[in-house]
Design an enzyme around this catalytic site. Sequence first.
Site, mmCIF file in Angstrom:
data_model
loop_
_atom_site.group_PDB
_atom_site.id
_atom_site.type_symbol
_atom_site.label_atom_id
_atom_site.label_comp_id
_atom_site.label_asym_id
_atom_site.label_seq_id
_atom_site.Cartn_x
_atom_site.Cartn_y
_atom_site.Cartn_z
ATOM 1 N N HIS A 1 0.843 -1.199 0.000
ATOM 2 C CA HIS A 1 0.000 0.000 0.000
ATOM 3 C C HIS A 1 0.879 1.250 0.000
ATOM 4 C CE1 HIS A 1 -4.347 -0.744 0.347
ATOM 5 N NE2 HIS A 1 -4.022 -1.924 0.870
ATOM 6 N N HIS B 1 -5.570 -6.598 -3.796
ATOM 7 C CA HIS B 1 -6.313 -7.416 -2.827
ATOM 8 C C HIS B 1 -6.755 -8.748 -3.420
ATOM 9 C CE1 HIS B 1 -6.623 -5.595 1.113
ATOM 10 N NE2 HIS B 1 -6.399 -4.448 0.489
#
Length: 573
Positions: free
Chosen positions: A308, A339
């Site tokens: 991230h 994800h």
Amino acid sequence: MEAKKWAFAVSSIVITAVLSLLLLRILEAPGGQHAVFGDLNIIPAILQGSWSPGKTIGKDSVIAPNLTTCHESSELDIHVYCCPPKNGSDLTVFDFRFPDPSNPLRVRRPTHLLDDNYIAKYNEALTIMKSLPYSDPRSFSRQADLHCLYCTGAYYQQNSRTPLNIHRSWLFFPWHRMMLHFHERILGSLIGDDTFALPFWPWDIPEGMLMPEMYLNSSFFDKERDISHFPPTVVDLDYRCSFSESTCPERGLTPDEQVNANLAFMYNQMVSGAKKTELFMGCHYKAGEEGLCDGPGTIETAPHNTLHRWVGSSLNSPAREDMGVFYSAARDPIFYPHHANIDRLWEVWRGFHMDNDITDPDWLDSFFYFYDEKSQFTRVKIRDVLDITKLRYSFEKVDVPWLNARPKPSVQPEAARQILKTREIERTSQFPSHSIISSDFRSNRQTLDASVTVKVIRPKVRKTKGDREEEEEVLVVHGIDVKEEAYVKFDVYVNVVNETIINPGFREFAGTFVHIPSGVKLARRKTSLKLGISELLQDLEAEEDESIWVTLLPRNEGCINTSVDGIRIEYLR
């Protein structure tokens, strides 16, 4: 007679006062009006004095959001409000239904193997999704705000003032699977293709360790990314940077060295450090118990958190929006293949540990709300998303070379043992009154502005192979207190001889702690980090030692405002 009237009057005053206080306490609670007219089981608890904000009523300890409590979740300079236009309590709720088993299987493919036809189709679906108004729950902005809702404490739990957060616990994997399932089906419905599947970004294998080219174009592009990490830069699964690149402690690895470092890192996070369910999935988070459970699993800590930050823009300091902070992460289309790979790794890990599925009904029956492709407001339980075949999707198989990337010690174990023993003797002779720092720091909490090394006594030495196979030895760094919302990363090592050369590519690496800010100011609470070390001790030839040396090594400037209560050893079966 007068005495009876007087007693009756006094009783009436007392009863009225008690009822007024009762009503006031109920109405002050989130969803209080609903409690008055609906959840009447709260009343006996309040009368008995057993209810308080943050406490779950009754025996039901499943996690679920109170839809009447959505609120602004920012107390920082950033204004964060991601509540939906309509209160969920005013909507018709549909219970989740599995797709028809005769439906075709949606096959998720790796980003580096996608063809032009698929990319064009995905781009069309995403373009339509982005064109939908915010009032449409299928719109891209509403999809992005779903993540904001559940990771910033915008909802309280049902019957409670406890903020609901789907990170740093066993909710992490199933909640994100739910989000991807509905997002994927909405995209497919927008272009009339019931075979459409999201791609996954396989950053854990060499072929996928570049930011996918397709996400640099068309609807997939997001301007809030770190341009220095565009191809041909290899992803860094152990990313450390706090703020801008100018203050980033770059490791200076060649592309091939970075690939090998990533593979060794993945081996620890997927294999040696994740042999038990809690170590991989995170702690057991039950209703009203947020303060008791705040411990992420191996993959969530890194590479989930680190990727991230790696993607987020270095120009947005200190948060690195979009991807670098949770409230805005899903605004970047690359959030979804990132994800999808996390979801794939959950399936890979379950394949290694087929008998380790969680059976606790408090986890299985926890539920959340999503809009489906028909804009129906749907309640879905964790038990509903455990079998991806029933959800009618699968992953195209790719090799997992990290499975054979077991690292070696930086120094031969016998030599390391002798060096550490010599150092201990020397320290004892120089400072006899305080020769060894206690592994319990609570009387003098350790701030991680510099490395900390302590001797940790092992409660029991398991001498037989059967003992070692039966339970996992776990190193617990407890009472981790991140005093400011910042990106924090420190590594944990065992029996380190030379801190200047050590890194996760060596066997002494036990694991890493990574705190990624949500972007809002939530109630600060301490975190625990649990690391499986049985295989590590075997490789360091320390299985029969009565103690080990544990080093906490800060990796970025965020550690200056981070402290730790102590280090101990536990055992998991």
